[in-house]
Write an enzyme that holds these catalytic residues in place. Structure first.
Site, PDB file in Angstrom:
ATOM      1  N   ASP A 163       0.816  -1.209   0.000  1.00 47.00           N
ATOM      2  CA  ASP A 163       0.000   0.000   0.000  1.00 47.00           C
ATOM      3  C   ASP A 163       0.850   1.260   0.000  1.00 47.00           C
ATOM      4  OD1 ASP A 163      -2.330  -1.549   0.053  1.00 47.00           O
ATOM      5  OD2 ASP A 163      -2.312  -1.650   2.243  1.00 47.00           O
ATOM      6  N   SER A 164       1.793   1.348   0.909  1.00 45.14           N
ATOM      7  CA  SER A 164       2.634   2.553   0.962  1.00 45.14           C
ATOM      8  C   SER A 164       3.568   2.621  -0.244  1.00 45.14           C
ATOM      9  CB  SER A 164       3.429   2.612   2.264  1.00 45.14           C
ATOM     10  OG  SER A 164       4.250   1.473   2.436  1.00 45.14           O
ATOM     11  N   GLY A 185      -0.245   4.913   3.587  1.00 50.52           N
ATOM     12  CA  GLY A 185      -0.995   3.977   2.754  1.00 50.52           C
ATOM     13  C   GLY A 185      -2.335   3.569   3.332  1.00 50.52           C
ATOM     14  N   CYS A 187      -0.174  -3.760  14.861  1.00 49.54           N
ATOM     15  CA  CYS A 187       0.908  -2.897  14.429  1.00 49.54           C
ATOM     16  C   CYS A 187       2.149  -3.661  13.970  1.00 49.54           C
ATOM     17  CB  CYS A 187       1.246  -1.914  15.547  1.00 49.54           C
ATOM     18  SG  CYS A 187       1.610  -0.261  14.944  1.00 49.54           S
ATOM     19  N   CYS A 222      -1.468   3.741  18.005  1.00 55.15           N
ATOM     20  CA  CYS A 222      -0.216   3.802  17.260  1.00 55.15           C
ATOM     21  C   CYS A 222      -0.265   4.931  16.234  1.00 55.15           C
ATOM     22  CB  CYS A 222       0.060   2.466  16.575  1.00 55.15           C
ATOM     23  SG  CYS A 222       1.657   2.387  15.729  1.00 55.15           S
TER      24      CYS A 222
END
Length: 359
Positions: A21-22, A129, A201, A106
């Protein structure tokens, strides 16, 4: 959808995780003529190999993506901040019998918090993302939902501060996951076929119960059938279980659902059956309502209490001391103290923010 003109003369950075995604975020920005600085946030535990969470592979993937688009990649160590803030929050809530969401905190404390303190203040915009969008409506910036209801992550972002929202952009938030994968494959990104991360996370393959056991240990207690008062077994600590849980209880004659906790006595109360009425409610109390952009403008809302595609219509009734009662049109399964109730407008488009469930 992010427009090129929104980025003109803006200092933009990307939080690059190593996931697909990122990586596609960097591609999207490069298509607009940008070479954003990229940052890999280190938050995994510096422990023995059994606690390794693939951070080395993540960093390799992030490095390859940044290099492909001529971007600088820096590693920012937020390990101590994560363990001092997010882990402390999680353990305090779990020990008290609540059901916390570490990923929500987070985002607030680390990705848009500690990172900003270390170097994010050097940038006008921080891109991630997340499957979410932002829109300017009547001169105000709103967090709005992704068109992909399965992947929508506004629930994870509903506790960030208003100033953090002002700096956040989500360049893939308007895309379905399938299209993000297709872009990654077409552009031959190194992580195009990498599986999505699962769980909390950084935990990766680490079992959540092992994470809890490491910090809270074990404490044997009784499991009692709520309706009869009959003891049906024992558990190893109420913090390993949450309201609404069915899987992993390990008792015969089931299915059994966790419906209540007595944290002082370390007792779990359960109900029997495939759909026990005690596992559902249509009314609950919330407190500490955190607003992102503006006050809630109608008593009729939509909401969700966990990361699922489903959302529900309800009336939000003000009480005393900053509390509200959520009166849902449907009975909801597994409402647990400590969960975040994320509140949206009637169209489930604008996200107002979220509040913690009390009862």
């Amino acid at each position: 959808m992010i427009r090129k003109e929104e980025l003109l003369n803006k200092r933009v950075c990307v939080l690059l995780s190593g996931g697909v995604d990122s990586a596609v975020v960097v591609y999207q920005l490069s298509q607009m003529g940008l070479q954003p600085d990229c940052y890999y946030i280190k938050i995994g535990p510096e422990e023995a190999s059994e606690w390794d969470c693939s951070s080395e592979e993540d960093l390799e993937m992030a490095t390859a993506v940044a290099r492909k688009y001529g971007c600088q990649l820096k590693v920012i160590d937020c390990h101590r901040e994560y363990w001092d803030q997010v882990t402390r929050y999680t353990m305090e809530k779990v020990r008290a019998g609540f059901t916390p969401n570490p990923d929500v905190m987070c985002n607030r404390l680390i990705k848009f918090g500690a990172f900003h303190e270390k170097c994010g203040h050097n940038y006008d915009l921080i891109a991630t993302g997340h499957y979410a969008q932002t829109e300017w409506i009547d001169g105000k910036k709103w967090l709005t939902t992704s068109p992909d209801p399965v992947k929508d992550q506004t629930d994870f972002l509903a506790q960030i501060y208003d100033w953090q929202l002002q700096k956040a952009i989500f360049p893939i938030g308007h895309l379905p996951k399938e299209e993000v994968r297709a872009i990654a494959e077409r552009e031959h990104l190194v992580n195009a076929n990498r599986k999505d991360s699962q769980g909390i996370c950084f935990l990766g393959k680490i079992n959540y119960n092992d994470y809890l056991r490491r910090y809270l240990g074990e404490q044997v207690g009784n499991v009692i059938e709520l309706e009869t008062g009959r003891k049906i077994g024992e558990h190893r600590g109420h913090w390993f279980h949450t309201i609404g849980q069915r899987k992993g209880l390990g008792f015969g004659g089931g299915p059994w659902f966790v419906v209540k906790k007595d944290t002082a006595q370390n007792i779990l109360y359960v109900s029997n059956g495939y759909d026990p009425a005690t596992a559902y409610t249509d009314r609950f109390i919330i407190h500490d309502l955190h607003l992102l952009t503006a006050p809630i403008d109608s008593p009729t809302i939509t909401f969700k209490i966990r990361h699922t595609p489903e959302h529900y219509r309800a009336q939000l009734i003000p009480l005393d001391n900053g509390r509200y009662e959520v009166q849902s049109e449907e009975r909801i399964h597994g409402v647990a103290p400590g969960q975040f109730c994320v509140i949206y407008d009637e169209e489930h488009h604008r996200c107002f923010g979220s509040a913690e469930i009390t009862v």
